[in-house]
Design an enzyme around this catalytic site. Structure first.
Site, PDB file in Angstrom:
ATOM      1  N   GLY A   1       0.908  -1.288   0.165  1.00 38.71           N
ATOM      2  CA  GLY A   1       0.038  -0.013   0.111  1.00 38.71           C
ATOM      3  C   GLY A   1       0.739   1.210  -0.066  1.00 38.71           C
ATOM      4  N   PRO A   2       0.079   2.449  -0.375  1.00 40.46           N
ATOM      5  CG  PRO A   2      -1.256   3.934  -1.364  1.00 40.46           C
ATOM      6  CD  PRO A   2      -1.179   2.570  -0.739  1.00 40.46           C
ATOM      7  CB  SER A   3       4.318   6.553   2.300  1.00 38.35           C
ATOM      8  OG  SER A   3       5.135   5.764   1.473  1.00 38.35           O
ATOM      9  N   GLY A   4       2.108   5.763   4.382  1.00 41.02           N
ATOM     10  CA  GLY A   4       0.895   6.118   5.438  1.00 41.02           C
ATOM     11  C   GLY A   4      -0.414   5.468   5.469  1.00 41.02           C
TER      12      GLY A   4
ATOM     13  N   GLY B   1      -0.529   2.473   6.987  1.00 40.00           N
ATOM     14  CA  GLY B   1      -0.683   2.106   8.319  1.00 40.00           C
ATOM     15  C   GLY B   1      -0.194   0.724   8.265  1.00 40.00           C
ATOM     16  CE  LYS B   2       3.536   0.036   3.464  1.00 41.10           C
ATOM     17  NZ  LYS B   2       2.892   1.071   3.220  1.00 41.10           N
ATOM     18  CB  THR B   3       5.168   1.049  10.373  1.00 38.73           C
ATOM     19  OG1 THR B   3       5.934   0.775   8.992  1.00 38.73           O
ATOM     20  CG2 THR B   3       6.083   0.803  11.302  1.00 38.73           C
TER      21      THR B   3
ATOM     22  CD  GLU C   1      10.942  -6.469   0.980  1.00 43.12           C
ATOM     23  OE1 GLU C   1      11.943  -7.444   1.227  1.00 43.12           O
ATOM     24  OE2 GLU C   1      10.013  -6.810   0.348  1.00 43.12           O
TER      25      GLU C   1
END
Length: 583
Positions: free
Chosen positions: A372-375, A377-379, A502
């Site tokens: 998904g794009p930055s921001g 909520g992945k982290t 990653e």
């Protein structure tokens, strides 16, 4: 409004010291010896009085001389040992206080560190506890012996001549009237000084920990100005403190001189009229010093007490913060079950939703890629799985049970995490690979983990091998070397759940190949969640979850999402262009 608060703060300081469980025997012995020293000191002017009243060479006996000598020796020894014992008690109190703070800092939730600078926290641990130590080890004896000295001196003076004593005591209300406002002012200054010291420490800590960024950005001038501002504020507060201290000394000297003039003038007239002996007058003057000097000690005690009260407010506030619960929950023996997010919502602040109604399941031994794009909520998703934060809505389950049912140490011991930064601690390569393990690691286990992480080759090429110092945050190693050490660390923990932010995204092509091989070894048979930046990771994943602005907008394999999800198709095409460019 201010009086109740001050009273509460006094009680807070006393409670905080009592909670450190200081040695009552040590404190009692120290105070007893200090009292003995004070009592002997009170007796000496009486010896002097008798000597003066009957002074002649023939009247001096060996017994009197020996008694005077013994009195001075006892006073010196008792006073010295008393000071040492009280200093020892103060050191033990501050050590216990720092131990409590250090233990507290290690169990505070990550959210605390999100909102507080490291330097500010360090200041609580060092500067504020040092103020409390100073109160106990340097000023507590002076306070108790000072009170005893004042009471004892007045008692003897009333016995010698009550009229002259009452005349002398007229000055006491004047002293209180003058010194009390100065004490209040010192409290305000000390609170400000502690706040500014904490802020300045925070600036220094932040700048020095990122000194390479500072230099690479040519930010020395900017950071110098930031530091200079803090230095200037500390300087101004220090000047204010100096002004108050400068007033205290001369005022006490003025009071002493005023008393001395009254006693010598009035007493001299009494001696001349024969109603007072010369010995009485000498004793009066000596007791005057034993009356005024303890008042100075008591004043210094209250000045330091005001500083300690300000420090206590911050220490107590830190100790009262909510902390992670490491004790409750059952042990987790097997994490090889499906890991499910059910309608998970999360926000760092109210009204700023980061994850919104996120639901998906990770099957044991399979790879799930988060794209998904930055921001998006992945982290943050990783942080929730590590239980750094609780979800604000929904649930995370292992099998049929909430992950909160397991104890935090047990849960985290089953997770291996390799991030882009691969943080290392200052120490040796061995220290970093074995970091956090509760048991000793054999050389064979260490070598095996390094070999599977493809780190053994470069480690053996280093002059000191596994004992090579990596420097602060691992600055002496390359990015690829740091990543492989982080992978070796994860392998040694043998986690059942693996989270990869990653780890090859910031590496050159050669390092990326080696690190990817190491990651493949690490991922074997483990439930793996990957924040994906590389198409190769996505293509090989068993499941892909696409996040947009905190919402799941697609779940499936690479082929399925490529056909049905426009934004994913754009992501994949972009990755292909990047790969072609790199080739």
């Amino acid at each position: 409004m201010s009086k109740p608060k001050t009273s509460a703060n006094w009680r807070q300081l006393i409670r905080l010291v009592r909670e450190t469980k200081p040695s009552k025997g040590l404190l009692a012995a120290a105070l007893f010896l200090s009292i003995i020293s004070t009592l002997v000191g009170l007796a000496i002017p009486l010896f002097t009085k008798n000597m003066v009243d009957s002074f002649s060479l023939t009247s001096l006996s060996l017994t009197q001389i020996v008694l005077m000598g013994v009195a001075f020796i006892v006073q010196a020894i008792a006073g010295g040992v008393g000071v040492y014992l009280l200093n020892r008690a103060g050191q033990k109190v501050v050590a216990s206080l720092r131990d409590r703070l250090w233990k507290k800092l290690l169990v505070l939730p990550v959210s605390y560190y999100d909102n507080h600078e490291t330097g500010e926290t360090i200041s609580r641990m060092t500067n504020d506890t040092g103020v409390v130590k100073g109160l106990i080890s340097e000023h507590l004896t002076g306070f108790f012996t000072g009170i005893l000295g004042v009471v004892g001196s007045i008692s003897v003076l009333l016995y010698l001549d009550w009229k002259m004593t009452l005349m002398m005591l007229i000055v006491v209300p004047l002293a209180i009237l003058i010194l009390t406002p100065l004490g209040r002012q010192m409290h305000k200054i000390s609170v400000g000084l502690q706040d500014e010291t904490a802020g300045f420490t925070a600036v220094i800590s932040r700048v020095l920990s990122e000194i390479r960024l500072v230099k690479a950005s040519n930010a020395e001038t900017v950071e110098y100005r930031n530091g200079q501002t803090g230095i200037e504020k500390l300087f101004r507060l220090g000047l204010k403190e100096g002004i108050v201290s400068a007033w205290v000394g001369p005022l006490i000297f003025f009071i002493l001189m005023l008393l001395l003039v009254i006693i010598i003038g009035y007493g001299g007239a009494r001696v001349a009229s024969g109603t007072l002996t010369a010995g009485d007058l000498v004793a009066f003057i000596l007791y005057l010093f034993q009356f005024v000097l303890p008042i100075t000690q008591i004043t210094n005690f209250f000045t330091q007490f005001q500083k300690a009260v300000g420090a206590t407010e911050r220490i107590a506030a830190l100790l009262e913060l909510g902390e992670e619960d490491h004790a409750s929950g059952k042990p987790l023996d097997n994490a090889g079950r499906p890991l499910t997010l059910e309608r998970v919502t999360f926000a760092y602040k109210a009204g700023e939703t980061i994850l919104d109604d996120v639901s998906f399941t990770m099957q044991p031994g399979k790879v799930t890629a988060i794209v998904g794009p930055s921001g998006s909520g992945k982290t943050t998703l990783f942080a929730l799985l590590e239980r750094f934060y609780p979800p604000t809505g929904g649930a995370i389950k292992l099998g049929e049970e909430l992950i909160d049912a397991y104890s935090l140490p047990s849960w985290r011991s089953r997770i291996g995490y390799v991030s882009q930064e691969s943080p290392l601690i200052a120490g040796t390569i061995r220290d970093n690979i074995c970091y956090g393990l509760p048991h000793d690691v054999t050389d064979q286990e260490l070598e095996q983990a390094a070999r599977m992480a493809y780190a053994d080759t470069f480690i053996h090429e280093l002059p000191n091998g596994y004992e090579t110092e990596v420097g602060e945050r691992g600055v002496k190693l390359s990015g690829g070397q740091r990543q492989r050490i982080a992978i070796a660390r994860a392998l040694l923990r043998n986690p059942q759940i693996l989270m990869l932010d990653e780890a090859t995204s910031s590496l050159d092509s050669k390092s990326e190949i080696v690190v990817q091989q190491a990651l493949n070894n690490l991922m074997q048979g483990r439930t793996t969640l990957v924040i994906a930046h590389r198409l190769s990771t996505v293509v090989d994943a068993d499941q892909i979850v696409f996040l947009e602005k905190g919402k799941v907008t697609g779940i499936g394999t690479h082929e399925e999402l490529f056909q049905t999800h426009a934004l994913y198709r754009e992501f994949a095409a972009q990755q292909l262009r990047i790969q072609e460019h790199r080739v």
